[in-house]
Scaffold this motif. Structure first.
Motif, PDB file in Angstrom:
ATOM      1  N   GLY A 114      -8.658   7.144  -0.632  1.00 33.21           N
ATOM      2  CA  GLY A 114      -8.466   8.585  -0.692  1.00 33.21           C
ATOM      3  C   GLY A 114      -9.286   9.241  -1.774  1.00 33.21           C
ATOM      4  N   ALA A 115      -9.680   8.461  -2.772  1.00 33.76           N
ATOM      5  CA  ALA A 115     -10.472   9.013  -3.876  1.00 33.76           C
ATOM      6  C   ALA A 115     -11.964   8.985  -3.589  1.00 33.76           C
ATOM      7  N   GLY A 116     -12.372   8.330  -2.513  1.00 32.28           N
ATOM      8  CA  GLY A 116     -13.795   8.263  -2.179  1.00 32.28           C
ATOM      9  C   GLY A 116     -14.119   7.014  -1.403  1.00 32.28           C
ATOM     10  N   PRO A 117     -15.334   6.920  -0.824  1.00 34.67           N
ATOM     11  CA  PRO A 117     -15.729   5.752  -0.020  1.00 34.67           C
ATOM     12  C   PRO A 117     -15.645   4.456  -0.829  1.00 34.67           C
ATOM     13  N   LEU A 118     -15.199   3.402  -0.169  1.00 36.74           N
ATOM     14  CA  LEU A 118     -15.125   2.089  -0.807  1.00 36.74           C
ATOM     15  C   LEU A 118     -16.398   1.303  -0.517  1.00 36.74           C
ATOM     16  N   SER A 119     -16.729   0.427  -1.403  1.00 42.17           N
ATOM     17  CA  SER A 119     -17.909  -0.410  -1.179  1.00 42.17           C
ATOM     18  C   SER A 119     -17.696  -1.757  -1.852  1.00 42.17           C
ATOM     19  N   GLY A 120     -18.595  -2.668  -1.575  1.00 36.81           N
ATOM     20  CA  GLY A 120     -18.594  -3.965  -2.241  1.00 36.81           C
ATOM     21  C   GLY A 120     -17.325  -4.759  -2.040  1.00 36.81           C
ATOM     22  N   ASP A 121     -16.854  -5.395  -3.124  1.00 37.23           N
ATOM     23  CA  ASP A 121     -15.698  -6.285  -3.045  1.00 37.23           C
ATOM     24  C   ASP A 121     -14.427  -5.552  -2.629  1.00 37.23           C
ATOM     25  N   ILE A 122     -14.308  -4.270  -2.996  1.00 35.61           N
ATOM     26  CA  ILE A 122     -13.091  -3.526  -2.666  1.00 35.61           C
ATOM     27  C   ILE A 122     -12.990  -3.344  -1.151  1.00 35.61           C
ATOM     28  N   LEU A 123     -14.105  -2.966  -0.533  1.00 37.11           N
ATOM     29  CA  LEU A 123     -14.102  -2.804   0.921  1.00 37.11           C
ATOM     30  C   LEU A 123     -13.838  -4.135   1.609  1.00 37.11           C
ATOM     31  N   ASN A 124     -14.472  -5.182   1.094  1.00 41.72           N
ATOM     32  CA  ASN A 124     -14.269  -6.509   1.678  1.00 41.72           C
ATOM     33  C   ASN A 124     -12.810  -6.936   1.576  1.00 41.72           C
ATOM     34  N   GLY A 125     -12.192  -6.686   0.413  1.00 41.01           N
ATOM     35  CA  GLY A 125     -10.788  -7.019   0.248  1.00 41.01           C
ATOM     36  C   GLY A 125      -9.899  -6.213   1.179  1.00 41.01           C
ATOM     37  N   VAL A 127     -10.707  -4.979   4.084  1.00 38.86           N
ATOM     38  CA  VAL A 127     -10.894  -5.509   5.437  1.00 38.86           C
ATOM     39  C   VAL A 127     -10.095  -6.796   5.613  1.00 38.86           C
ATOM     40  N   ARG A 128     -10.139  -7.670   4.610  1.00 38.60           N
ATOM     41  CA  ARG A 128      -9.405  -8.930   4.712  1.00 38.60           C
ATOM     42  C   ARG A 128      -7.901  -8.698   4.747  1.00 38.60           C
ATOM     43  N   ALA A 129      -7.433  -7.728   3.971  1.00 42.43           N
ATOM     44  CA  ALA A 129      -6.000  -7.416   3.972  1.00 42.43           C
ATOM     45  C   ALA A 129      -5.577  -6.844   5.322  1.00 42.43           C
ATOM     46  N   LEU A 130      -6.409  -5.975   5.901  1.00 45.82           N
ATOM     47  CA  LEU A 130      -6.103  -5.423   7.224  1.00 45.82           C
ATOM     48  C   LEU A 130      -6.047  -6.542   8.270  1.00 45.82           C
ATOM     49  N   ALA A 131      -7.041  -7.431   8.232  1.00 44.71           N
ATOM     50  CA  ALA A 131      -7.083  -8.527   9.208  1.00 44.71           C
ATOM     51  C   ALA A 131      -5.872  -9.443   9.040  1.00 44.71           C
ATOM     52  N   ALA A 132      -5.514  -9.722   7.791  1.00 47.79           N
ATOM     53  CA  ALA A 132      -4.366 -10.600   7.539  1.00 47.79           C
ATOM     54  C   ALA A 132      -3.066  -9.952   7.973  1.00 47.79           C
ATOM     55  N   SER A 133      -3.061  -8.624   8.043  1.00 46.24           N
ATOM     56  CA  SER A 133      -1.856  -7.904   8.475  1.00 46.24           C
ATOM     57  C   SER A 133      -1.838  -7.665   9.977  1.00 46.24           C
ATOM     58  N   GLY A 134      -2.829  -8.189  10.666  1.00 45.54           N
ATOM     59  CA  GLY A 134      -2.890  -8.030  12.117  1.00 45.54           C
ATOM     60  C   GLY A 134      -3.595  -6.769  12.568  1.00 45.54           C
ATOM     61  N   ALA A 135      -4.189  -6.037  11.635  1.00 41.66           N
ATOM     62  CA  ALA A 135      -4.891  -4.797  11.994  1.00 41.66           C
ATOM     63  C   ALA A 135      -6.391  -5.045  12.061  1.00 41.66           C
ATOM     64  N   SER A 136      -6.799  -6.002  12.912  1.00 39.12           N
ATOM     65  CA  SER A 136      -8.208  -6.375  12.989  1.00 39.12           C
ATOM     66  C   SER A 136      -9.071  -5.227  13.505  1.00 39.12           C
ATOM     67  N   GLY A 137      -8.524  -4.454  14.435  1.00 37.90           N
ATOM     68  CA  GLY A 137      -9.290  -3.332  14.968  1.00 37.90           C
ATOM     69  C   GLY A 137      -9.609  -2.319  13.888  1.00 37.90           C
ATOM     70  N   GLU A 138      -8.632  -1.982  13.057  1.00 39.81           N
ATOM     71  CA  GLU A 138      -8.859  -1.040  11.955  1.00 39.81           C
ATOM     72  C   GLU A 138      -9.855  -1.621  10.960  1.00 39.81           C
ATOM     73  N   ALA A 139      -9.762  -2.948  10.712  1.00 40.20           N
ATOM     74  CA  ALA A 139     -10.684  -3.600   9.786  1.00 40.20           C
ATOM     75  C   ALA A 139     -12.118  -3.477  10.281  1.00 40.20           C
ATOM     76  N   ALA A 140     -12.329  -3.757  11.576  1.00 45.11           N
ATOM     77  CA  ALA A 140     -13.670  -3.637  12.144  1.00 45.11           C
ATOM     78  C   ALA A 140     -14.174  -2.203  12.062  1.00 45.11           C
TER      79      ALA A 140
END
Length: 567
Positions: A114-125, A127-140
């Motif tokens: 909400g504070a701005g676009p994510l990049s690098g390790d934060i975005l990767n993390g 995505v991994r959290a979304l995938a681990a939560s079953g939200a693979s579509g949102e992660a992609a």
């Protein structure tokens, strides 16, 4: 971060000491000395637990050290004191993700987003959290959105790699392949991505492209045990055991605990006839995974191949205890009993296997052999006939049936079955010799001569077919040809006897040399050469003994002789 401020400090002295420790820790962090930074920041937290910056900084260091549980404690404490600390939010989200707590991480990622676009390790993390939560579509979708913003510069190669990993986790192989290919197109020096692309191509059945990508991964990072292992496995899948072996050996050198590489290496060595080298590797696998059924049966087989059926028995029994309904293990255990001449137990195991798999031709064949060794010819023939019917392309059953009929004096039936076996395996020199003997018994001299001539062609150094052929030629009135065959047989017999005598002399010499009796060893090696001058091993062993006596010129001459023989 700046110096510590005195917020609810218990004393000015403690704040001053904490401020000094903070500066020292921050300097250590700047030069990459995480252990020193940790020590200083732990002191800060002890001295001034009310100061948020100390908890936040210590949590960041602990995360970098991989101590996620401890990092979480410090970062949670920091955010209680200062909820708006974005750095603490980011580090805590990453720590939650790596610690397998994605549901706790997601609110933090969303706050940061909400504070701005994510990049690098934060975005990767994220995505991994979304995938681990079953939200693979949102992660992609997050990754694709970042790629749209990134274009073809900056972190695009890494983003494509992350997207490929996400698709691979979902077993979406074509999509993963495309993403990884786009990543390496932007940055071809990514060993990890070539590795991932190679593994995906392998999952898609694209063997050679997979090998090509895995080779690139190894060339870029030959110290990666994972890359060496995966390349070795891909080469094995393609049927290239010999090429796979050095990569798997390198993998277990780099990572001695890599049981997958050790298991694959052991199987490759076993398939290439190096059972003794495979045994300690299978033992290593079983030490880590004592109930690994593949390692149990493969180690047992290696013992069988090495003539040690006794060591194989408990392994097969362990495998059967894990899965009593595996007909192959019953078959292998039966073979182990056969090697120990325990025919009754072998029959019991083969029968148990057939109860589970009644259409298994090999089990019927093995049971037939067991009955044959028990002199139960009717049951042996019945099983062998069933084996031949179930596997009409195998020469083993008709060949063994032919031998049984011959031993029973039924030469017509014997000739039919041996002929069938030879149609399936025409390079069987022993088979042609047997067929020639059968035809001779039947008085079919022309057919006997033809079969025996084929046996001689395939086994020119075996005296037996020459002797039988000489008898056939004699009966045909071809006395000169018969005499020539007898002479060949006599010469071959003499050579065989001389080689046997020479081998015994070499073995004796080896024992003497091991005891330090060099002069006596040299004498035995010279006896071996006198018996068989063309025995290369005798010349090599003599060279080694001469060298120990300092007779280097004579040793070199013996090695030259051996080398000329081995060309």
């Amino acid at each position: 971060m700046g110096p510590l401020a005195a917020q609810q400090a218990p004393s000015a002295e403690k704040i001053q000491e904490a401020d000094k420790a903070f500066r020292s820790g921050y300097a250590a962090l700047g030069r990459g000395d995480l252990k020193a930074a940790r020590t200083d920041l732990e002191r800060v937290v002890r001295l001034t637990p009310q100061i948020e910056e100390g908890h936040s900084a210590l949590g960041a260091v602990l995360y970098q050290l991989g101590e996620d549980t401890k990092a979480i404690v410090q970062l949670e404490a920091a955010l209680k004191l200062k909820p708006e600390d974005a750095a603490a939010q980011a580090n805590l989200a990453l720590a939650y993700t790596r610690a397998g707590q994605p549901q706790k991480a997601l609110p933090l990622y969303r706050s940061l987003e909400g504070a701005g676009p994510l990049s690098g390790d934060i975005l990767n993390g994220y995505v991994r959290a979304l995938a681990a939560s079953g939200a693979s579509g949102e992660a992609a979708a997050k990754l694709k959105s970042a790629l749209d913003a990134e274009g073809s510069s900056g972190d695009a190669a890494k983003l494509y790699a992350d997207l490929g990993s996400l698709y691979a986790q979902q077993r979406m192989w074509p999509e993963a392949q495309q993403a990884f290919e786009q990543s390496v197109a932007l940055d071809a020096q990514q060993a990890k991505v070539h590795l991932q692309l190679g593994m995906v191509l392998g999952m898609e059945g694209q063997q050679q492209p997979a090998i090509d990508e895995l080779t690139k991964a190894v060339n870029l990072d030959d110290q990666s045990a994972e890359a060496q292992t995966e390349l070795g496995k891909a080469l094995i899948t393609a049927g290239n055991d010999a090429e796979a072996i050095p990569h798997l050996q390198q993998a277990i050198t780099l990572d001695p605990d890599e049981t997958s590489a050790a298991n694959q290496l052991a199987m490759a060595l076993q398939r290439t006839g190096k059972e003794q080298a495979a045994i300690p590797l299978f033992q290593r696998v079983l030490s880590a995974e004592p109930d690994n059924p593949s390692a149990l049966t493969n180690l047992a087989l290696a013992y069988i191949q090495s003539g040690d059926a006794k060591s194989a028995m408990p392994l097969y029994k362990h495998a059967l205890a894990l899965n009593p309904n595996n007909p192959t293990v019953h078959q292998d255990l039966g073979a182990a009993y056969m090697q120990q001449s325990d025919i009754e137990d072998a029959i019991r195991e083969f029968q148990a296997g057939l109860k589970l798999d009644s259409q298994n031709p090999r089990l019927h064949y093995d049971l037939g052999l067991a009955y044959k060794l028990k002199d139960d010819l009717p049951d042996a023939m019945a099983e062998l006939k069933t084996a031949a019917r179930l596997d009409p392309q195998s020469p083993d059953a008709p060949y063994t049936l032919g031998i049984l009929y011959m031993q029973d004096g039924k030469f017509d039936d014997a000739a039919v079955h041996i002929s069938k076996a030879l149609q399936l395996h025409p390079d069987n020199g022993d088979g042609w010799a047997v067929l020639g003997s059968i035809y001779k018994q039947q008085g079919k001299l022309d057919q006997a001569a033809s079969a025996l001539a084929q046996a001689v062609k395939l086994q020119p150094n075996q005296p037996g077919p020459h002797i039988t052929l000489a008898g056939v030629l004699q009966e045909q009135g071809k006395r000169d040809e018969a005499t020539a065959q007898r002479k060949l047989a006599a010469d071959l017999t003499r050579v065989a006897v001389n080689r046997q005598r020479a081998t015994f002399a070499v073995n004796t010499g080896n024992l003497l040399l091991a005891k330090g009796q060099i002069t006596d060893a040299i004498s035995r090696y010279q006896d071996a050469i006198a018996s068989d001058p063309k025995f290369a091993e005798a010349h090599l062993r003599l060279a080694a003994a001469l060298e120990q006596q300092g007779r280097t010129a004579e040793a070199a001459k013996e090695r030259q002789i051996a080398a000329a023989m081995q060309q």
